[in-house]
Design a protein around this motif. Structure first.
Motif, PDB file in Angstrom:
ATOM      1  N   VAL A   1       9.375  89.144  23.202  1.00 60.33           N
ATOM      2  CA  VAL A   1       9.113  88.716  24.571  1.00 60.33           C
ATOM      3  C   VAL A   1       9.091  87.198  24.634  1.00 60.33           C
ATOM      4  N   GLN A   2       9.758  86.648  25.658  1.00 64.93           N
ATOM      5  CA  GLN A   2       9.689  85.198  25.880  1.00 64.93           C
ATOM      6  C   GLN A   2       9.179  84.943  27.291  1.00 64.93           C
ATOM      7  N   ASP A   3       8.450  83.846  27.426  1.00 62.91           N
ATOM      8  CA  ASP A   3       7.757  83.592  28.692  1.00 62.91           C
ATOM      9  C   ASP A   3       8.332  82.411  29.465  1.00 62.91           C
ATOM     10  N   MET A   4       9.556  82.010  29.143  1.00 60.94           N
ATOM     11  CA  MET A   4      10.102  80.810  29.779  1.00 60.94           C
ATOM     12  C   MET A   4      11.323  81.096  30.631  1.00 60.94           C
ATOM     13  N   ASP A   5      11.518  82.343  30.998  1.00 60.90           N
ATOM     14  CA  ASP A   5      12.616  82.692  31.909  1.00 60.90           C
ATOM     15  C   ASP A   5      13.988  82.327  31.326  1.00 60.90           C
ATOM     16  N   HIS A   6      14.100  82.392  30.022  1.00 65.90           N
ATOM     17  CA  HIS A   6      15.391  82.097  29.383  1.00 65.90           C
ATOM     18  C   HIS A   6      16.376  83.223  29.637  1.00 65.90           C
ATOM     19  N   GLU A   7      17.628  82.839  29.868  1.00 67.03           N
ATOM     20  CA  GLU A   7      18.663  83.834  30.092  1.00 67.03           C
ATOM     21  C   GLU A   7      19.069  84.534  28.791  1.00 67.03           C
ATOM     22  N   ASN A   8      19.120  83.754  27.727  1.00 70.60           N
ATOM     23  CA  ASN A   8      19.736  84.239  26.493  1.00 70.60           C
ATOM     24  C   ASN A   8      18.698  84.625  25.454  1.00 70.60           C
ATOM     25  N   MET A   9      18.938  85.745  24.793  1.00 71.30           N
ATOM     26  CA  MET A   9      18.052  86.167  23.718  1.00 71.30           C
ATOM     27  C   MET A   9      18.875  86.696  22.552  1.00 71.30           C
ATOM     28  N   PHE A  10      18.307  86.586  21.349  1.00 74.55           N
ATOM     29  CA  PHE A  10      19.046  86.847  20.120  1.00 74.55           C
ATOM     30  C   PHE A  10      18.166  87.574  19.104  1.00 74.55           C
ATOM     31  N   TRP A  11      18.795  88.388  18.285  1.00 72.56           N
ATOM     32  CA  TRP A  11      18.142  88.974  17.126  1.00 72.56           C
ATOM     33  C   TRP A  11      18.919  88.593  15.869  1.00 72.56           C
ATOM     34  N   TYR A  12      18.186  88.050  14.880  1.00 72.50           N
ATOM     35  CA  TYR A  12      18.745  87.689  13.596  1.00 72.50           C
ATOM     36  C   TYR A  12      17.991  88.431  12.497  1.00 72.50           C
ATOM     37  N   ARG A  13      18.647  88.591  11.352  1.00 75.43           N
ATOM     38  CA  ARG A  13      17.910  88.931  10.157  1.00 75.43           C
ATOM     39  C   ARG A  13      18.083  87.793   9.161  1.00 75.43           C
ATOM     40  N   GLN A  14      17.003  87.554   8.426  1.00 76.17           N
ATOM     41  CA  GLN A  14      16.977  86.446   7.474  1.00 76.17           C
ATOM     42  C   GLN A  14      16.751  86.996   6.080  1.00 76.17           C
ATOM     43  N   ASP A  15      17.689  86.714   5.193  1.00 76.27           N
ATOM     44  CA  ASP A  15      17.599  87.168   3.810  1.00 76.27           C
ATOM     45  C   ASP A  15      17.801  85.984   2.879  1.00 76.27           C
ATOM     46  N   PRO A  16      17.098  85.969   1.757  1.00 74.88           N
ATOM     47  CA  PRO A  16      17.202  84.829   0.825  1.00 74.88           C
ATOM     48  C   PRO A  16      18.652  84.583   0.407  1.00 74.88           C
ATOM     49  N   GLY A  17      19.045  83.310   0.467  1.00 74.95           N
ATOM     50  CA  GLY A  17      20.393  82.939   0.057  1.00 74.95           C
ATOM     51  C   GLY A  17      21.468  83.198   1.086  1.00 74.95           C
ATOM     52  N   LEU A  18      21.106  83.869   2.165  1.00 74.48           N
ATOM     53  CA  LEU A  18      22.099  84.190   3.204  1.00 74.48           C
ATOM     54  C   LEU A  18      21.803  83.507   4.529  1.00 74.48           C
ATOM     55  N   GLY A  19      20.659  82.888   4.633  1.00 70.68           N
ATOM     56  CA  GLY A  19      20.301  82.242   5.891  1.00 70.68           C
ATOM     57  C   GLY A  19      20.042  83.266   6.978  1.00 70.68           C
TER      58      GLY A  19
ATOM     59  N   ARG B   1      21.544  85.662   9.950  1.00 67.32           N
ATOM     60  CA  ARG B   1      22.770  86.331  10.406  1.00 67.32           C
ATOM     61  C   ARG B   1      22.483  87.027  11.730  1.00 67.32           C
ATOM     62  N   LEU B   2      23.381  86.840  12.672  1.00 61.80           N
ATOM     63  CA  LEU B   2      23.182  87.351  14.029  1.00 61.80           C
ATOM     64  C   LEU B   2      23.498  88.835  14.102  1.00 61.80           C
ATOM     65  N   ILE B   3      22.553  89.601  14.642  1.00 60.05           N
ATOM     66  CA  ILE B   3      22.734  91.040  14.778  1.00 60.05           C
ATOM     67  C   ILE B   3      23.295  91.374  16.157  1.00 60.05           C
ATOM     68  N   TYR B   4      22.563  90.967  17.176  1.00 55.13           N
ATOM     69  CA  TYR B   4      22.963  91.170  18.572  1.00 55.13           C
ATOM     70  C   TYR B   4      22.433  90.002  19.393  1.00 55.13           C
ATOM     71  N   PHE B   5      23.074  89.795  20.527  1.00 58.52           N
ATOM     72  CA  PHE B   5      22.538  88.849  21.489  1.00 58.52           C
ATOM     73  C   PHE B   5      22.776  89.361  22.904  1.00 58.52           C
ATOM     74  N   SER B   6      22.079  88.711  23.836  1.00 62.25           N
ATOM     75  CA  SER B   6      22.154  89.142  25.234  1.00 62.25           C
ATOM     76  C   SER B   6      22.118  87.927  26.133  1.00 62.25           C
ATOM     77  N   TYR B   7      23.021  87.858  27.085  1.00 61.47           N
ATOM     78  CA  TYR B   7      23.060  86.743  28.015  1.00 61.47           C
ATOM     79  C   TYR B   7      22.563  87.120  29.403  1.00 61.47           C
ATOM     80  N   ASP B   8      22.117  88.343  29.552  1.00 60.18           N
ATOM     81  CA  ASP B   8      21.583  88.740  30.850  1.00 60.18           C
ATOM     82  C   ASP B   8      20.936  90.115  30.697  1.00 60.18           C
TER      83      ASP B   8
END
Lengths: 112, 114
Positions: B24-42, B44-51
């Protein structure tokens, strides 16, 4: 594929000294944005500094500054007067259109 | 200040379970993203949403789905959790300021799948 490379998995610096973290990237685009993010242990990732690729002047935020070399596709982060609170994972990233890419990260240790 | 919150800091699930990660974000942002973070891999984007009700696949969408029924909330769903989904999951939202779109991150959810 567009990539971001951080060649230093780990770095160490003495408190009050200066350290530079390296980042190179690969893109054929000319218009993009570059970022450095900091992730302290068990804490939230936060933005440290950002740079527009069309700007020649290097961005600066207090003790943090970048050396942006567009032709070389290099975007290093310099931390001056290092503090214990600077210890963290640092991620370099770029954004091109709707595509955001991160490097693998550099773990910075600050020695007292 | 921008605030991005995630429903859990730590989660332990069993193989085959359905898992929901909420952001949940409280700043009325249009865009939201889900990443997974693994050692040595930084990150990586799973899904995103622009609306609302809009979603786009990132680099590693397999095994995941998302839901965005309201602007402030972006959920990541693991339909049938597997051990290779053990990871740190980071949610982000973004705001465009002065021509730059900057992402703001949540605290992360560390998921362990047994």
């Amino acid at each position: 594929a567009q990539t971001v490379t951080q060649s230093q998995p780990e770095m160490s610096v003495q408190e009050a000294e200066t350290v530079t973290l390296s980042c190179t990237y690969d893109t054929s685009e000319s218009d993009y944005y570059l970022f450095w993010y900091k992730q302290p242990p068990s804490r939230q990732m936060i933005l440290v500094i950002r740079q527009e690729a069309y700007k020649q002047q290097n961005a600066t935020e207090n003790r943090f500054s970048v050396n942006f070399q567009k032709a070389a596709k290099s975007f290093s982060l310099k931390i001056s007067d290092s503090q214990l609170g600077d210890a963290a994972m640092y991620f370099c990233a770029y954004r091109i259109n709707n595509d955001m890419r991160f490097g693998a990260g550099t773990r910075l240790t600050v020695k007292p | 200040d921008v605030k991005v919150t995630q429903s859990s800091r730590y989660l332990v699930k069993r193989t085959g379970e359905k898992v929901f990660l909420e952001c949940v974000q409280d700043m009325d942002h249009e865009n939201m993203f889900w990443y997974r973070q693994d050692p040595g891999l930084g990150l990586r984007l799973i899904y995103f949403s622009y609306d609302v009700k809009m979603k786009e696949k990132g680099d590693i969408p397999e095994g995941y789905s998302v839901s965005r029924e309201k602007k402030e909330r972006f959920s990541l769903i693991l339909e049938s959790a597997s051990t290779n989904q053990t990871s740190m999951y980071l949610c982000a939202s973004s705001l465009r300021q002065g021509g730059i779109e900057t992402q703001y991150f949540g605290p992360g959810t560390r998921l362990l799948v047994l």
